[in-house]
Design a protein around this motif. Sequence first.
Motif, PDB file in Angstrom:
ATOM      1  N   LEU A  78       0.879  -1.165   0.000  1.00 28.11           N
ATOM      2  CA  LEU A  78       0.000   0.000   0.000  1.00 28.11           C
ATOM      3  C   LEU A  78       0.912   1.209   0.000  1.00 28.11           C
ATOM      4  O   LEU A  78       1.805   1.324   0.844  1.00 28.11           O
ATOM      5  CB  LEU A  78      -0.906   0.031   1.235  1.00 28.11           C
ATOM      6  CG  LEU A  78      -1.824   1.258   1.296  1.00 28.11           C
ATOM      7  CD1 LEU A  78      -2.950   1.129   0.274  1.00 28.11           C
ATOM      8  CD2 LEU A  78      -2.392   1.440   2.690  1.00 28.11           C
ATOM      9  N   GLU A  79       0.700   2.099  -0.963  1.00 31.12           N
ATOM     10  CA  GLU A  79       1.514   3.311  -1.071  1.00 31.12           C
ATOM     11  C   GLU A  79       0.606   4.519  -1.136  1.00 31.12           C
ATOM     12  O   GLU A  79      -0.516   4.437  -1.628  1.00 31.12           O
ATOM     13  CB  GLU A  79       2.371   3.269  -2.337  1.00 31.12           C
ATOM     14  CG  GLU A  79       3.379   2.150  -2.366  1.00 31.12           C
ATOM     15  CD  GLU A  79       4.138   2.109  -3.682  1.00 31.12           C
ATOM     16  OE1 GLU A  79       3.861   2.931  -4.577  1.00 31.12           O
ATOM     17  OE2 GLU A  79       5.015   1.246  -3.803  1.00 31.12           O
ATOM     18  N   ARG A  80       1.131   5.643  -0.648  1.00 28.13           N
ATOM     19  CA  ARG A  80       0.388   6.903  -0.731  1.00 28.13           C
ATOM     20  C   ARG A  80       1.159   7.862  -1.612  1.00 28.13           C
ATOM     21  O   ARG A  80       2.370   8.018  -1.469  1.00 28.13           O
ATOM     22  CB  ARG A  80       0.208   7.503   0.658  1.00 28.13           C
ATOM     23  CG  ARG A  80      -0.597   8.773   0.629  1.00 28.13           C
ATOM     24  CD  ARG A  80      -0.848   9.295   2.000  1.00 28.13           C
ATOM     25  NE  ARG A  80      -1.666  10.490   1.912  1.00 28.13           N
ATOM     26  CZ  ARG A  80      -1.996  11.222   2.943  1.00 28.13           C
ATOM     27  NH1 ARG A  80      -1.585  10.886   4.145  1.00 28.13           N
ATOM     28  NH2 ARG A  80      -2.731  12.294   2.786  1.00 28.13           N
ATOM     29  N   ALA A 115      -0.466  -9.243 -11.438  1.00 27.63           N
ATOM     30  CA  ALA A 115      -0.503  -8.180 -10.439  1.00 27.63           C
ATOM     31  C   ALA A 115      -1.521  -7.125 -10.874  1.00 27.63           C
ATOM     32  O   ALA A 115      -1.756  -6.929 -12.066  1.00 27.63           O
ATOM     33  CB  ALA A 115       0.866  -7.544 -10.273  1.00 27.63           C
ATOM     34  N   GLU A 116      -2.125  -6.483  -9.876  1.00 30.53           N
ATOM     35  CA  GLU A 116      -3.081  -5.407 -10.115  1.00 30.53           C
ATOM     36  C   GLU A 116      -2.844  -4.309  -9.094  1.00 30.53           C
ATOM     37  O   GLU A 116      -2.386  -4.576  -7.983  1.00 30.53           O
ATOM     38  CB  GLU A 116      -4.522  -5.887  -9.915  1.00 30.53           C
ATOM     39  CG  GLU A 116      -5.007  -6.950 -10.827  1.00 30.53           C
ATOM     40  CD  GLU A 116      -6.441  -7.354 -10.487  1.00 30.53           C
ATOM     41  OE1 GLU A 116      -6.934  -8.259 -11.182  1.00 30.53           O
ATOM     42  OE2 GLU A 116      -7.075  -6.799  -9.558  1.00 30.53           O
ATOM     43  N   THR A 117      -3.195  -3.090  -9.472  1.00 27.81           N
ATOM     44  CA  THR A 117      -3.191  -1.991  -8.520  1.00 27.81           C
ATOM     45  C   THR A 117      -4.587  -1.385  -8.486  1.00 27.81           C
ATOM     46  O   THR A 117      -5.318  -1.396  -9.485  1.00 27.81           O
ATOM     47  CB  THR A 117      -2.163  -0.895  -8.889  1.00 27.81           C
ATOM     48  OG1 THR A 117      -2.466  -0.390 -10.183  1.00 27.81           O
ATOM     49  CG2 THR A 117      -0.749  -1.441  -8.843  1.00 27.81           C
ATOM     50  N   HIS A 118      -4.942  -0.878  -7.305  1.00 28.00           N
ATOM     51  CA  HIS A 118      -6.258  -0.268  -7.102  1.00 28.00           C
ATOM     52  C   HIS A 118      -6.059   1.041  -6.357  1.00 28.00           C
ATOM     53  O   HIS A 118      -5.497   1.047  -5.256  1.00 28.00           O
ATOM     54  CB  HIS A 118      -7.168  -1.220  -6.330  1.00 28.00           C
ATOM     55  CG  HIS A 118      -7.402  -2.494  -7.078  1.00 28.00           C
ATOM     56  ND1 HIS A 118      -8.409  -2.629  -7.987  1.00 28.00           N
ATOM     57  CD2 HIS A 118      -6.718  -3.658  -7.088  1.00 28.00           C
ATOM     58  CE1 HIS A 118      -8.356  -3.836  -8.526  1.00 28.00           C
ATOM     59  NE2 HIS A 118      -7.334  -4.478  -7.989  1.00 28.00           N
ATOM     60  N   ASP A 119      -6.506   2.129  -6.965  1.00 31.61           N
ATOM     61  CA  ASP A 119      -6.333   3.468  -6.405  1.00 31.61           C
ATOM     62  C   ASP A 119      -7.635   3.976  -5.793  1.00 31.61           C
ATOM     63  O   ASP A 119      -8.725   3.686  -6.296  1.00 31.61           O
ATOM     64  CB  ASP A 119      -5.899   4.448  -7.496  1.00 31.61           C
ATOM     65  CG  ASP A 119      -4.547   4.112  -8.093  1.00 31.61           C
ATOM     66  OD1 ASP A 119      -3.765   3.392  -7.445  1.00 31.61           O
ATOM     67  OD2 ASP A 119      -4.271   4.576  -9.216  1.00 31.61           O
ATOM     68  N   ALA A 120      -7.496   4.751  -4.711  1.00 29.98           N
ATOM     69  CA  ALA A 120      -8.656   5.365  -4.062  1.00 29.98           C
ATOM     70  C   ALA A 120      -8.189   6.534  -3.203  1.00 29.98           C
ATOM     71  O   ALA A 120      -6.988   6.706  -2.968  1.00 29.98           O
ATOM     72  CB  ALA A 120      -9.397   4.343  -3.213  1.00 29.98           C
ATOM     73  N   TYR A 180      -4.224   6.688  -2.530  1.00 30.87           N
ATOM     74  CA  TYR A 180      -3.631   5.460  -2.001  1.00 30.87           C
ATOM     75  C   TYR A 180      -3.686   4.404  -3.096  1.00 30.87           C
ATOM     76  O   TYR A 180      -4.683   4.302  -3.809  1.00 30.87           O
ATOM     77  CB  TYR A 180      -4.403   4.961  -0.774  1.00 30.87           C
ATOM     78  CG  TYR A 180      -4.220   5.846   0.425  1.00 30.87           C
ATOM     79  CD1 TYR A 180      -3.275   5.551   1.390  1.00 30.87           C
ATOM     80  CD2 TYR A 180      -5.000   6.978   0.594  1.00 30.87           C
ATOM     81  CE1 TYR A 180      -3.092   6.352   2.495  1.00 30.87           C
ATOM     82  CE2 TYR A 180      -4.836   7.798   1.698  1.00 30.87           C
ATOM     83  CZ  TYR A 180      -3.882   7.481   2.645  1.00 30.87           C
ATOM     84  OH  TYR A 180      -3.714   8.292   3.738  1.00 30.87           O
ATOM     85  N   ARG A 181      -2.632   3.631  -3.216  1.00 29.81           N
ATOM     86  CA  ARG A 181      -2.572   2.561  -4.212  1.00 29.81           C
ATOM     87  C   ARG A 181      -2.268   1.252  -3.509  1.00 29.81           C
ATOM     88  O   ARG A 181      -1.241   1.104  -2.851  1.00 29.81           O
ATOM     89  CB  ARG A 181      -1.492   2.850  -5.244  1.00 29.81           C
ATOM     90  CG  ARG A 181      -1.271   1.680  -6.205  1.00 29.81           C
ATOM     91  CD  ARG A 181      -0.404   2.052  -7.362  1.00 29.81           C
ATOM     92  NE  ARG A 181      -1.252   2.851  -8.245  1.00 29.81           N
ATOM     93  CZ  ARG A 181      -0.781   3.606  -9.232  1.00 29.81           C
ATOM     94  NH1 ARG A 181       0.498   3.680  -9.452  1.00 29.81           N
ATOM     95  NH2 ARG A 181      -1.615   4.296  -9.984  1.00 29.81           N
ATOM     96  N   TYR A 240      -7.950  -0.764  -0.295  1.00 31.46           N
ATOM     97  CA  TYR A 240      -8.006  -2.172   0.122  1.00 31.46           C
ATOM     98  C   TYR A 240      -9.330  -2.803  -0.313  1.00 31.46           C
ATOM     99  O   TYR A 240      -9.370  -3.927  -0.797  1.00 31.46           O
ATOM    100  CB  TYR A 240      -7.907  -2.298   1.645  1.00 31.46           C
ATOM    101  CG  TYR A 240      -6.539  -2.085   2.238  1.00 31.46           C
ATOM    102  CD1 TYR A 240      -5.415  -2.732   1.738  1.00 31.46           C
ATOM    103  CD2 TYR A 240      -6.378  -1.262   3.347  1.00 31.46           C
ATOM    104  CE1 TYR A 240      -4.166  -2.556   2.319  1.00 31.46           C
ATOM    105  CE2 TYR A 240      -5.136  -1.077   3.932  1.00 31.46           C
ATOM    106  CZ  TYR A 240      -4.031  -1.722   3.411  1.00 31.46           C
ATOM    107  OH  TYR A 240      -2.804  -1.551   3.988  1.00 31.46           O
ATOM    108  N   GLY A 241     -10.430  -2.083  -0.113  1.00 33.98           N
ATOM    109  CA  GLY A 241     -11.741  -2.599  -0.471  1.00 33.98           C
ATOM    110  C   GLY A 241     -11.864  -2.885  -1.953  1.00 33.98           C
ATOM    111  O   GLY A 241     -12.395  -3.922  -2.358  1.00 33.98           O
ATOM    112  N   ARG A 242     -11.372  -1.985  -2.790  1.00 30.57           N
ATOM    113  CA  ARG A 242     -11.416  -2.207  -4.245  1.00 30.57           C
ATOM    114  C   ARG A 242     -10.566  -3.412  -4.635  1.00 30.57           C
ATOM    115  O   ARG A 242     -10.948  -4.201  -5.497  1.00 30.57           O
ATOM    116  CB  ARG A 242     -10.955  -0.960  -4.977  1.00 30.57           C
ATOM    117  CG  ARG A 242     -11.955   0.162  -4.896  1.00 30.57           C
ATOM    118  CD  ARG A 242     -11.513   1.385  -5.618  1.00 30.57           C
ATOM    119  NE  ARG A 242     -12.506   2.442  -5.438  1.00 30.57           N
ATOM    120  CZ  ARG A 242     -12.409   3.628  -5.956  1.00 30.57           C
ATOM    121  NH1 ARG A 242     -11.373   3.942  -6.715  1.00 30.57           N
ATOM    122  NH2 ARG A 242     -13.340   4.529  -5.747  1.00 30.57           N
TER     123      ARG A 242
END
Length: 137
Positions: A85-87, A102-107, A92-93, A114-116
């Motif tokens: 998890l990075e900011r 691998a996948e990344t999810h941004d919010a 946040y990614r 985390y939820g995504r």
Amino acid sequence: ELRDAGLDWEPHDGDRFVIPDRELDHHVFSISEMTVDVRPVPGGRQIAFNGAVEWALDAIMEYEVIWLPSEAQLRERLGMTFRSLERSGTTYRCEIAAGSEAETHDASSAADAYGRALLSVITADPDVFPRVILDEL
């Protein structure tokens, strides 16, 4: 979305939830031994309010509320798929991976990232996130 995708919830002390469609959408409640507890009843579990609220709601069935998992609970459910998890600024990614995929999810919040990511894992094609990983959730 997580609930609709099949994320199970076993209510525990400290868990937070909301009650939709009763003009209480903006109130967040917490399971607490002192004021809000969980009781097994025929047909499921009941979340009971023990005289600590000013409105007329003694109890509600668990399936009528929406669990608000914490960052820690979401990260735990990601299990071995969680990588980082990075900011970056206000974003946040969350990176998840299974094997070489691998996948990344941004919010805008860590919990939402985390939820995504968890929603992606739960709804993934078994070829991407093998069943053995999903069974751990």
